[in-house]
Scaffold this active site. Structure first.
Site, PDB file in Angstrom:
ATOM      1  N   GLY A 130       4.485 -18.993 -59.739  1.00  0.00           N
ATOM      2  CA  GLY A 130       3.789 -18.503 -60.988  1.00  0.00           C
ATOM      3  C   GLY A 130       3.914 -19.412 -62.451  1.00  0.00           C
ATOM      4  N   HIS A 131       5.063 -19.793 -62.285  1.00  0.00           N
ATOM      5  CA  HIS A 131       5.384 -20.563 -63.725  1.00  0.00           C
ATOM      6  C   HIS A 131       4.816 -21.966 -63.377  1.00  0.00           C
ATOM      7  CE1 HIS A 131       9.286 -18.100 -63.545  1.00  0.00           C
ATOM      8  NE2 HIS A 131       8.795 -17.856 -64.561  1.00  0.00           N
ATOM      9  N   LYS A 153       0.567 -12.134 -65.547  1.00  0.00           N
ATOM     10  CA  LYS A 153       1.438 -11.292 -64.933  1.00  0.00           C
ATOM     11  C   LYS A 153       2.260 -10.210 -65.880  1.00  0.00           C
ATOM     12  CE  LYS A 153       5.262 -10.087 -62.436  1.00  0.00           C
ATOM     13  NZ  LYS A 153       6.323  -9.798 -63.105  1.00  0.00           N
ATOM     14  N   SER A 178       7.932 -13.228 -59.141  1.00  0.00           N
ATOM     15  CA  SER A 178       8.642 -12.582 -60.207  1.00  0.00           C
ATOM     16  C   SER A 178      10.127 -13.231 -59.927  1.00  0.00           C
ATOM     17  CB  SER A 178       9.075 -11.089 -60.362  1.00  0.00           C
ATOM     18  OG  SER A 178       9.980 -10.861 -61.426  1.00  0.00           O
TER      19      SER A 178
HETATM   20  P1  AMP Z   1       9.439 -15.410 -67.342  1.00  0.00           P
HETATM   21  O1  AMP Z   1      10.023 -16.594 -66.913  1.00  0.00           O
HETATM   22  O2  AMP Z   1       9.637 -14.216 -66.392  1.00  0.00           O
HETATM   23  O3  AMP Z   1       9.723 -15.080 -68.766  1.00  0.00           O
HETATM   24  O4  AMP Z   1       7.657 -15.857 -67.433  1.00  0.00           O
HETATM   25  C1  AMP Z   1       7.500 -17.106 -68.122  1.00  0.00           C
HETATM   26  C2  AMP Z   1       5.867 -17.101 -67.996  1.00  0.00           C
HETATM   27  O5  AMP Z   1       5.591 -17.340 -66.424  1.00  0.00           O
HETATM   28  C3  AMP Z   1       5.321 -15.871 -68.612  1.00  0.00           C
HETATM   29  O6  AMP Z   1       4.098 -16.494 -69.403  1.00  0.00           O
HETATM   30  C4  AMP Z   1       5.037 -15.355 -67.188  1.00  0.00           C
HETATM   31  O7  AMP Z   1       3.734 -14.226 -67.564  1.00  0.00           O
HETATM   32  C5  AMP Z   1       4.900 -16.065 -66.493  1.00  0.00           C
HETATM   33  N1  AMP Z   1       4.514 -15.767 -65.071  1.00  0.00           N
HETATM   34  C6  AMP Z   1       5.880 -15.087 -64.476  1.00  0.00           C
HETATM   35  N2  AMP Z   1       5.640 -14.720 -63.045  1.00  0.00           N
HETATM   36  C7  AMP Z   1       4.122 -15.096 -62.867  1.00  0.00           C
HETATM   37  C8  AMP Z   1       3.174 -15.071 -62.122  1.00  0.00           C
HETATM   38  N3  AMP Z   1       3.769 -14.123 -60.766  1.00  0.00           N
HETATM   39  N4  AMP Z   1       2.131 -15.324 -61.926  1.00  0.00           N
HETATM   40  C9  AMP Z   1       1.575 -16.142 -63.208  1.00  0.00           C
HETATM   41  N5  AMP Z   1       2.458 -16.113 -64.172  1.00  0.00           N
HETATM   42  C10 AMP Z   1       3.833 -15.496 -64.353  1.00  0.00           C
END
Ligand code: AMP
Length: 276
Positions: free
Chosen positions: A36-37, A147, A183
């Site tokens: 995702g990242h 997400k 996630s």
């Molecule tokens: P986080 O590390 O959870 O703060 O996420 C950092 C970025 O990655 C944020 O913009 C999230 O929306 C994005 N992100 C996290 N999981 C996903 C996913 N499964 N698909 C797309 N983007 C994601």
């Protein structure tokens, strides 16, 4: 790829790039990176000359009983993924907030409801950290994932309201092969919990596929499929404004937040219908 830990060092680098007329892309994260990242990095890469990724587990966005101390970490794996994605600078600050930092950034309205109901400090923590990250990195373009659909809407609003000269792009939600939204927190799930977590996307996809336009009926359908320990919300909102909808008569989004054991999970899907 360079790794910088000093906030002044990345600020200086960003200023030098901007002085050379270079486009700076930026993907903020909390680490424990997954596809995702990296999909966000892939979206940003062709749109910029220099790509910055930050990894910072931001204390301001965690509530008192939340998982700040046990948030998963994998510094070496994260660095390898960033290098493979063509990142120029990985920013892992160890001095991010000034000791007497006292400014808070709050986007009213959009930060209430959905995830904002059960996590009152959450979005203020996010907008505060992202505003400071933007000040330090000075990006031309930034990418956030769908997400965190409410977060993306809030960041777009903050950038508009504060007239920040930054293009905000949304990246599609990336799922695992079994449909579970990727996630970092999925690492907390036992195999049995993970099997139950699949009920989130099943509920959302059933709602998206139903002929029904009445939001309450769609939500009842989704709730009958959800198999979770603590239900937080399941709602249908306007896809652009996030206003609550009673009838699905325009592009909409179904969004869910809940807990399985001690793990908080969120997911969302587009609800598309023939609108005539
Ligand atoms: P986080 O590390 O959870 O703060 O996420 C950092 C970025 O990655 C944020 O913009 C999230 O929306 C994005 N992100 C996290 N999981 C996903 C996913 N499964 N698909 C797309 N983007 C994601």
């Amino acid at each position: 790829m360079q790794t910088l830990t000093r906030t002044a060092a990345i600020a200086e680098q960003a200023l030098a790039w901007r002085a050379q007329g270079l486009r700076v892309g930026f993907v903020p994260t909390m680490g424990f990176l997954h596809r995702g990242h990296t999909s966000l990095m892939e979206l940003a890469r062709p749109r910029c000359d220099k790509l910055v990724v930050s990894i910072f587990v931001n204390p301001l966005q965690f509530g008192v009983n939340e998982d700040l101390d046990r948030y998963p970490r994998d510094p070496e794996g994260d660095a390898a993924k960033c290098r493979a994605a063509g990142v120029d600078v990985l920013f892992v600050p160890d001095d991010f907030y000034p000791p007497d930092h006292s400014t808070r950034v709050r986007v009213e309205g959009l930060s209430e409801g959905l995830c904002g109901t059960s996590r009152p400090v959450f979005f203020e923590g996010i907008t505060t950290v992202v505003a400071r990250l933007f000040g330090v990195v000075q990006p031309t373009v930034t990418v956030f994932g769908e997400k965190d659909y409410q977060q993306l809407a809030i960041i777009r609003r903050m950038v508009r309201d504060l007239a920040l000269p930054i293009e905000v792009l949304g990246g599609p939600l990336i799922r695992d092969d079994d449909g579970l939204a990727l996630s970092s927190r999925n690492a907390y799930l036992s195999p049995a919990q993970r099997a139950r977590a699949l009920s989130l996307h099943r509920a959302l996809f059933a709602m998206a596929a139903a002929e029904e336009r009445d939001a309450a009926a769609l939500i009842a359908l989704g709730r009958s499929i959800l198999d979770v320990d603590t239900f937080d919300y399941l709602e249908i909102r306007d896809a652009v404004t996030l206003a609550p909808l009673e009838t699905v008569d325009r592009p909409a989004r179904a969004l869910v937040g809940c807990w399985i054991g001690g793990t908080r999970l969120i997911d969302n899907v587009a609800i598309e219908r023939p609108w005539t």
